[in-house]
Design a protein around this motif. Structure first.
Motif, PDB file in Angstrom:
ATOM      1  N   VAL A   1      39.480  41.240  37.055  1.00 19.35           N
ATOM      2  CA  VAL A   1      39.207  39.860  37.494  1.00 19.35           C
ATOM      3  C   VAL A   1      39.748  39.648  38.909  1.00 19.35           C
ATOM      4  CG1 VAL A   1      39.610  37.411  37.020  1.00 19.35           C
ATOM      5  CG2 VAL A   1      39.233  39.026  35.119  1.00 19.35           C
ATOM      6  N   VAL A   2      40.970  40.135  39.144  1.00 19.15           N
ATOM      7  CA  VAL A   2      41.572  40.020  40.478  1.00 19.15           C
ATOM      8  C   VAL A   2      40.767  40.834  41.487  1.00 19.15           C
ATOM      9  CG1 VAL A   2      43.666  40.433  41.840  1.00 19.15           C
ATOM     10  CG2 VAL A   2      43.856  39.654  39.456  1.00 19.15           C
ATOM     11  N   LEU A   3      40.343  42.026  41.057  1.00 22.80           N
ATOM     12  CA  LEU A   3      39.584  42.903  41.954  1.00 22.80           C
ATOM     13  C   LEU A   3      38.247  42.261  42.347  1.00 22.80           C
ATOM     14  CD1 LEU A   3      39.521  45.576  43.467  1.00 22.80           C
ATOM     15  CD2 LEU A   3      38.648  46.694  41.408  1.00 22.80           C
ATOM     16  N   ARG A   4      37.591  41.616  41.367  1.00 22.15           N
ATOM     17  CA  ARG A   4      36.318  40.927  41.654  1.00 22.15           C
ATOM     18  C   ARG A   4      36.490  39.862  42.735  1.00 22.15           C
ATOM     19  NH1 ARG A   4      32.171  42.125  37.979  1.00 22.15           N
ATOM     20  NH2 ARG A   4      33.158  42.770  36.046  1.00 22.15           N
ATOM     21  N   GLU A   5      37.580  39.123  42.632  1.00 21.87           N
ATOM     22  CA  GLU A   5      37.855  38.080  43.648  1.00 21.87           C
ATOM     23  C   GLU A   5      38.084  38.712  45.020  1.00 21.87           C
ATOM     24  OE1 GLU A   5      41.149  35.867  42.111  1.00 21.87           O
ATOM     25  OE2 GLU A   5      39.925  35.046  40.471  1.00 21.87           O
TER      26      GLU A   5
END
Lengths: 263, 263
Positions: free
Chosen positions: A185-189
């Motif tokens: 999720v953090v990587l997607r952002e």
């Protein structure tokens, strides 16, 4: 020997359900950065072919120059294969167009300058310039690395096809340092931010002592074909200050590619 | 598909009396510096295989990454082959050991610095450093040249096996400039002089405007494995003054090779 002869007697090992081409390629891919030389029996074992098959194919590869045999009797990748590979547009072709801009970036910083492309779900480093006193980095020209940790990898991942992104984000993200982003999720952002701002920062995500700032190189159809980065010691780094230099180099390479004949 | 299936139906063209390995290698060697990209039918024609055979083999090479297909449908050498070729000891391995010495030679002269090895009866250029204002030269990294005209070629020819020398001296020596040595007797004397003095001078023998000074790089068994050269404009050149710098660089590379693991 005819193709018919050659196909006969290939029933042992994994050989029987693979094509001859696949076996030849398996013999070649037995050579890796960790194991760049082999005896014949090691080659046969690693390629999962019988010793007679290995013997026959290796003799052909040797004659052509794809392999070479040292005075110690061990086999290595041959110069002829390297000559042929010098025609790869995404390797030496890209490198040639990029080199003046990489050199300029190196001259003004004396730090690590890297050029990389995406191959499947990994990054391949096409060139690296490093001063004798630059920070040691984990990469090697012609070597691979995971996409989600390095600066160039993040740029290439941010612009990869959705299917490739899903494979990587859904596949478990390896941790290289305490700061590697392993939460999808953090990587997607982070990837969305890279697309928005036009550059990526990997701050201690490969090794805690290094910061990488990377920017995309575009083809004429505006697809991202490569990434260029500057890797500097973390304690000296102000990534925001480095971004303009890296982005300028990337734009220069983009322009140089547009002036090359299509390829 | 099994090897048996694959061998069946390969009777057209030159295909029938060549092994599958030979056909795969023929498809790869259809790519040259002059023709680095092909359609499928061009590939089939140049490799002298049937179109169905080309189609099948090219699909396998494409899947492995030895070839790549552009958006224009044309085939090119793939990045995977380049990754594999980066393991060739006589290419990138030699280059890595030589690079600091080539860079030093370049820094102090700002002229063309070249590193080459012998492959059969020709010279292959492994690296070339050239300033933006250096004399344009006819060579290309990964490219070949005849041995009897260039500085590096003369060094490598002087130290080649006798059989190789005889093939070259007896085969008709091409003329590249009015000053190319094409008389075998004169060339033999030149080679003896190169062995005696430890360096070669090619004075206008490739193009009249260039002088090359070259020296041998040795392996641990004292065999000559490479040559390094400096190519400068003929009007500025005092070859005797350049020889010490080139010979020092060659000795530095020799020493660096001795410190590498055997290979």
């Amino acid at each position: 020997m005819t193709s018919e002869d050659e196909a006969a007697g290939e029933s042992a090992h994994r050989g029987s359900n693979r094509s001859v081409t696949a076996k030849v390629l398996a013999l070649l891919e037995a050579f890796t950065p960790e194991m760049p030389e082999h005896t014949l029996s090691e080659l046969a074992r690693r390629a999962e072919v019988s010793l007679p098959t290995a013997h026959r194919r290796v003799a052909e590869l040797l004659e052509w120059g794809a392999l070479e045999r040292g005075t110690d009797g061990r086999y290595r990748i041959g110069l002829r294969l390297w000559e042929l590979a010098s025609l790869a547009p995404r390797g030496p072709g890209l490198r040639a167009a990029a080199m003046p801009f990489l050199e300029d970036l190196y001259e003004v910083t004396r730090e690590n300058v890297q050029l990389a492309v995406r191959e499947g779900t990994e990054v391949v480093f096409v060139e690296r310039l490093a001063g004798r006193h630059a920070l040691p980095v984990r990469t090697r020209v012609g070597g691979r690395f995971a996409m989600h940790a390095t600066g160039v990898g993040l740029v290439l991942l941010a612009h990869a096809p959705v299917e490739t992104q899903e494979v990587i984000l859904g596949g478990g993200l390896d941790r290289y340092s305490p700061r590697t982003v392993t939460d999808p999720v953090v990587l997607r952002e982070k990837l969305a931010s890279i697309r928005r701002h036009g550059f990526a920062v990997s701050d201690g995500q490969v090794t805690v002592d290094a910061v990488s700032v990377a920017a995309p190189v575009l083809a004429q159809d505006n697809s991202v074909v490569a990434a260029v980065s500057l890797v500097v010691p973390a304690d000296s780094a102000q990534p925001g200050m480095l971004a303009p230099a890296v982005r300028s180099a990337a734009r220069g390479i983009t322009r140089a590619l547009a002036q090359q004949p299509p390829g």
